[in-house]
Scaffold this active site. Structure first.
Site, mmCIF file in Angstrom:
data_model
loop_
_atom_site.group_PDB
_atom_site.id
_atom_site.type_symbol
_atom_site.label_atom_id
_atom_site.label_comp_id
_atom_site.label_asym_id
_atom_site.label_seq_id
_atom_site.Cartn_x
_atom_site.Cartn_y
_atom_site.Cartn_z
ATOM 1 N N PHE A 127 0.852 -1.189 0.000
ATOM 2 C CA PHE A 127 0.000 0.000 0.000
ATOM 3 C C PHE A 127 0.885 1.236 0.000
ATOM 4 O O PHE A 127 1.773 1.376 0.830
ATOM 5 C CB PHE A 127 -0.916 0.032 1.231
ATOM 6 C CG PHE A 127 -1.825 1.229 1.250
ATOM 7 C CD1 PHE A 127 -3.025 1.217 0.546
ATOM 8 C CD2 PHE A 127 -1.481 2.380 1.947
ATOM 9 C CE1 PHE A 127 -3.860 2.327 0.542
ATOM 10 C CE2 PHE A 127 -2.307 3.497 1.948
ATOM 11 C CZ PHE A 127 -3.501 3.471 1.249
ATOM 12 N N ASP A 211 9.299 2.677 0.708
ATOM 13 C CA ASP A 211 8.202 3.428 1.329
ATOM 14 C C ASP A 211 8.303 3.258 2.843
ATOM 15 O O ASP A 211 8.019 2.188 3.377
ATOM 16 C CB ASP A 211 6.880 2.893 0.797
ATOM 17 C CG ASP A 211 5.660 3.630 1.346
ATOM 18 O OD1 ASP A 211 5.779 4.280 2.403
ATOM 19 O OD2 ASP A 211 4.590 3.526 0.730
ATOM 20 N N LYS A 240 3.577 10.581 7.927
ATOM 21 C CA LYS A 240 3.050 10.175 9.232
ATOM 22 C C LYS A 240 3.845 10.769 10.392
ATOM 23 O O LYS A 240 3.614 11.887 10.784
ATOM 24 C CB LYS A 240 2.918 8.656 9.303
ATOM 25 C CG LYS A 240 1.837 8.122 8.349
ATOM 26 C CD LYS A 240 1.475 6.702 8.630
ATOM 27 C CE LYS A 240 0.457 6.138 7.630
ATOM 28 N NZ LYS A 240 -0.891 6.658 7.772
#
Length: 398
Positions: A127, A211, A240
């Site tokens: 994802f 990622d 984040k």
């Protein structure tokens, strides 16, 4: 009102309306407190409303909130220096943006520009976001349905080195992967797969993009998950935890990538604002000053052991796994009823990772008492779902 005006893309959980937060806790409009083991989708790594972040944002908001990137700014320069200091040294340049999906989109653009190629290779169950470029390399078919044609992307099975080697060609601009897959259930990449990814990229002229949006800034017990490996990627995507709860993204890259850039190759109106950089600088200082990276490793080991012990004989539990404070419980049943029970019966917020996995991403500031409370609630809810007897966990501290 919120559902009527803003609904349509996100399924709501419960009817509680949250109005404040502090540390690992959220409070609704009736005064009920909830232990947040999701860190607001993994963003509130320092907990909610950490004083250092709140004070930095407030101070900067009264000083200078916006300064475009064609003008120099002191806070942005200090943040860039602090970020470079914690990144692997070969990642000598960075672009500042506003989110993880933006970071992935930018990384894909830079990979095309650097290599002159157009195709990408990603992994099953990976994802990377839901903007157009990020969606192209995201695996989940239900997210991509209705948006084709996307960027040319081939998904290979995660941890299948042979499939990866057979797929990367002279048309591949980059391979993008997660060292620990988050949304699909805390799946850790095997060292041989990661080594093969880097070797194939080097041999065939493609870039390697890692990622770290969910795993960066201590989530796995290291500053970055790639530090558990020997990887030297060309680009790393961040978000984040980068802003300590403030919306912020970035991607860092090598001198080779930097040398391929030209004026106007990329841009962002809000990326790297002094307000965001003040939050990011305070976050990095807090991670260091409170030794939260080391703390994540220690507390994560304890939390994993406690979950495994509490769920050892529960028949619906397939596996309990994790790295640092990134944990998952894979079930033989649907996770949705357990998430609902956690919130309504135990006042604990957790996350799904697909239909049968319960994911825990607690803030790095979580205390040992809060871990005990959270583990007790999770064990009780899972045992209740299996029909096994359990003791109700202790109530939340005031």
């Amino acid at each position: 009102m919120e559902e009527r005006l803003l609904g349509g893309t996100t399924a709501r959980r419960g009817e509680a309306v949250f109005v404040s937060g502090g540390g690992c806790w959220l409070t609704d409009d009736e005064g009920q407190r909830y232990l947040d083991l999701s860190s607001a989708q993994g963003v509130a790594m320092l907990g909610h409303c950490h004083p250092a972040i709140a004070e930095a944002i407030a101070r900067q908001a009264y000083t200078l909130a916006l300064c475009p990137n064609y003008l120099y700014n002191d806070v942005r320069a200090r943040f860039a220096e602090a970020l470079a200091d914690v990144l692997p040294p070969h990642l000598s340049h960075a672009f500042l943006c506003n989110s993880g999906a933006e970071a992935v989109d930018g990384a894909l653009k830079f990979a095309r520009l650097t290599t002159g190629r157009s195709a990408f290779v990603a992994t099953t169950r990976g994802f990377h976001g839901r903007t157009f470029g990020a969606l192209s390399v995201t695996w989940e078919p239900r997210y991509r349905e209705g948006f084709a044609p996307l960027l040319e992307t081939t998904h290979v099975p995660f941890n299948d080195a042979a499939a990866l080697e057979a797929t990367v060609t002279g048309q591949t601009a980059a391979v993008i992967l997660e060292v620990v897959q988050g949304e699909s259930g805390v799946n850790v990449a095997e060292p041989a797969f990661l080594a093969a990814a880097e070797r194939v990229c080097r041999d065939r002229g493609a870039l390697l993009i890692v990622d770290e949006i969910q795993t960066g800034f201590g989530r796995t017990g290291r500053w970055f998950a790639l530090e558990h490996t020997n990887l030297t990627p060309d680009i790393v995507c961040l978000a984040k935890g980068l802003g300590g709860g403030f919306p912020m993204g970035a991607f860092a890259y090598t001198a080779r990538v930097h040398d391929a850039l030209h004026q106007g190759a990329h841009g962002s109106t809000f990326g790297g604002s002094p307000l965001a950089c003040a939050a990011g600088l305070a976050a990095i200082e807090t991670y260091r000053g409170e030794r939260l990276i080391e703390r994540s490793a220690t507390l994560g080991t304890r939390m994993l052991a406690d979950l495994r012990a509490g769920l050892a004989e529960v028949p619906i539990v397939r596996e309990v796994r994790g790295l640092g404070l990134m944990l998952a419980i894979e079930l033989r049943t649907k996770v949705a009823p357990i998430l609902k029970s956690l919130m309504l019966d135990h006042h604990v917020i957790a996350l799904p990772a697909g239909p049968t996995i319960l994911r825990l991403l607690p803030p790095l500031v979580i205390s040992e008492d809060e871990i005990a409370l959270g583990v007790g609630a999770v064990v009780a809810a899972v045992k209740a779902a299996s029909g096994a007897p359990s003791r109700r966990p202790a109530s939340a501290p005031s």
